[in-house]
Design an enzyme around this catalytic site. Structure first.
Site, PDB file in Angstrom:
ATOM      1  N   GLY A 234       0.806  -1.193  -0.097  1.00 33.55           N
ATOM      2  CA  GLY A 234       0.000   0.018   0.058  1.00 33.55           C
ATOM      3  C   GLY A 234       0.959   1.246  -0.083  1.00 33.55           C
ATOM      4  N   CYS A 261       5.485  -5.286   1.764  1.00 35.95           N
ATOM      5  CA  CYS A 261       5.856  -4.008   1.867  1.00 35.95           C
ATOM      6  C   CYS A 261       5.249  -3.269   2.914  1.00 35.95           C
ATOM      7  CB  CYS A 261       5.311  -3.403   0.271  1.00 35.95           C
ATOM      8  SG  CYS A 261       5.541  -1.700  -0.237  1.00 35.95           S
ATOM      9  N   LEU A 262       3.953  -2.568   2.564  1.00 38.29           N
ATOM     10  CA  LEU A 262       3.285  -1.763   3.663  1.00 38.29           C
ATOM     11  C   LEU A 262       2.950  -2.652   4.802  1.00 38.29           C
ATOM     12  CD1 LEU A 262       2.289   1.012   4.677  1.00 38.29           C
ATOM     13  CD2 LEU A 262       0.133   0.570   3.800  1.00 38.29           C
ATOM     14  N   ASN A 303       9.089  -1.249  -4.184  1.00 38.15           N
ATOM     15  CA  ASN A 303       8.551   0.114  -4.088  1.00 38.15           C
ATOM     16  C   ASN A 303       8.132   0.544  -2.751  1.00 38.15           C
ATOM     17  OD1 ASN A 303       7.042   2.606  -4.909  1.00 38.15           O
ATOM     18  ND2 ASN A 303       5.121   1.391  -5.481  1.00 38.15           N
ATOM     19  N   HIS A 345       8.665  -7.023  -3.194  1.00 37.86           N
ATOM     20  CA  HIS A 345       7.502  -7.470  -3.635  1.00 37.86           C
ATOM     21  C   HIS A 345       7.727  -8.823  -4.384  1.00 37.86           C
ATOM     22  CE1 HIS A 345       4.751  -4.123  -3.585  1.00 37.86           C
ATOM     23  NE2 HIS A 345       5.760  -3.496  -3.292  1.00 37.86           N
ATOM     24  N   GLU A 347       5.716 -10.947  -5.500  1.00 29.23           N
ATOM     25  CA  GLU A 347       4.770 -11.168  -6.642  1.00 29.23           C
ATOM     26  C   GLU A 347       5.005 -11.021  -7.811  1.00 29.23           C
ATOM     27  OE1 GLU A 347       3.608  -7.194  -5.685  1.00 29.23           O
ATOM     28  OE2 GLU A 347       4.365  -8.824  -4.347  1.00 29.23           O
TER      29      GLU A 347
END
Length: 370
Positions: A234, A261-262, A303, A345, A347
């Site tokens: 997120g 991530c988030l 990211n 990430h 994925e």
């Protein structure tokens, strides 16, 4: 059409809009991926950002509906060295300019992206304004400085789904798990701005996935009787997200938890740790990460602009991965509870496949919990 770019440090650059008139203010960042620009644009983690691609030629393979990672486009502007408006790709259904116009996102080309990237690396991610309407350099810089920024703000509420939905190759509104034949595990996925490929991979590993809004209570999640909980990626500052940490704390020890991530950052806050803002963040498909448990190095897609401070974590949490560029924390696991997370990430949308094993690790935790 001429455009001006003003940075909060006083820098002013000229460019050309390839999407027509417009204006955008946000945090200017760079991404080092050589391809995957559609996945970058449809990643909700880029909310309120102005994304610069370091690879010089963008648009050459067009866009298509199959490569969407969410329902829309999330950066406020897209900056490239040279835009290619005539894509050559059998999968392409439209060019990049048409795609950006559809979502009212400003696209500019003709700027020195190498100089801009070096400046961001030196000064850090900055507030910036891009405009085709205001040609006064002093005004553009001043207005960039006046923007409120990302620190302390809840950006998740802008992109997270307000309703529960099942994942059945596409989001389908509902509050029950999909009844697929190959589903072995029921997984509740907290949607903080989730990317579709995370849902696709969970499904491919034998999970029935029910995505829930970011503020769904722990009691509501437990009432669904899932086998595990997934915390998605997120946007923005994890410390600014409201109504999430307490729910994660209430789920710790009750179900296996996997965060990305988030979701990783929120799990760090739930452990009792703290987060901080990186100077210019990690964005691209070529970030080297070392797995401290195996000694292997993965090339990862990343990211993020914030990071968990490893010094703030309690003794019950073990650091499992580090970034080999700057030594920052990239993964952790709880020593007592079935909970682990990574900053990057796995994925791979876009990016390499090196870290897909983490989804298998989540499956193993759910098998052991049974």
């Amino acid at each position: 059409m001429k455009a001006l770019i003003g940075l909060e440090d006083g820098t002013v650059m000229t460019a050309r809009s390839f999407t027509g008139p417009g204006e955008a203010v946000g945090e200017i960042v760079f991404n080092t991926s050589m391809s995957g620009y559609q996945e970058v644009l449809t990643d909700p983690s880029y909310t309120a950002q102005l994304v610069t691609m370091t690879y010089p030629l963008i648009g050459n393979y067009g866009v298509n509906p199959e490569d969407m990672e969410s329902r829309g486009v999330h950066p406020r502007a897209f900056l490239v060295r040279e835009y290619q408006g005539y894509p050559s790709n059998y999968r392409s259904t439209e060019n990049l300019a048409e795609f950006l116009k559809k979502y009212k996102v400003l696209g500019v080309e003709g700027l020195d992206t190498r100089m801009l990237t070096r400046k961001i690396r030196t000064v850090g991610a900055m507030k910036a304004l891009i405009t085709t309407e205001d040609m006064d350099p002093e005004s553009v810089v001043r207005r960039a400085r006046e923007w409120s920024g990302l620190v302390g703000r809840d950006m998740v509420e802008r992109v997270a789904s307000p309703v529960m939905y099942r994942w059945e190759e596409n989001p389908v509104e509902g509050n029950t798990f999909p009844q697929t034949e190959n589903g072995r595990f029921n997984v509740v996925a907290y949607d903080f701005g989730i990317k579709y490929n995370q849902l696709r991979l969970l499904t491919s590993k034998g999970c029935r996935v029910l995505a829930v809004p970011a503020t769904t209570s722990a009691e509501e999640v437990l009432a669904l009787k899932p086998d595990g909980v997934f915390l998605s990626n997120g946007p923005g500052d994890p410390a600014g997200v409201q109504g999430v940490v307490a729910n994660i704390q209430a789920l710790l020890g009750k179900l296996p938890i996997f965060g990305i991530c988030l979701g990783h950052q929120m799990l760090g806050l739930a452990y009792g740790g703290s987060t901080y803002k990186l100077k210019f963040g990690h964005r691209g498909g070529n970030q080297p990460v070392k797995d401290l448990l195996t000694g292997k190095v993965e090339i990862t897609s990343q990211n993020h602009g914030f990071c968990v401070d490893p010094e703030s974590l309690p003794d019950s949490v073990e650091v499992t991965h580090i970034n080999l560029n700057d030594g920052s924390l990239e993964g952790m696991r709880h020593k007592e509870y079935p909970a682990f997370s990574v900053q990057y990430h796995p994925e791979y949308a876009p990016g390499p496949h090196d870290a897909e094993y983490l989804f298998d690790r989540f499956i193993q935790l759910m098998e052991q919990a049974r």
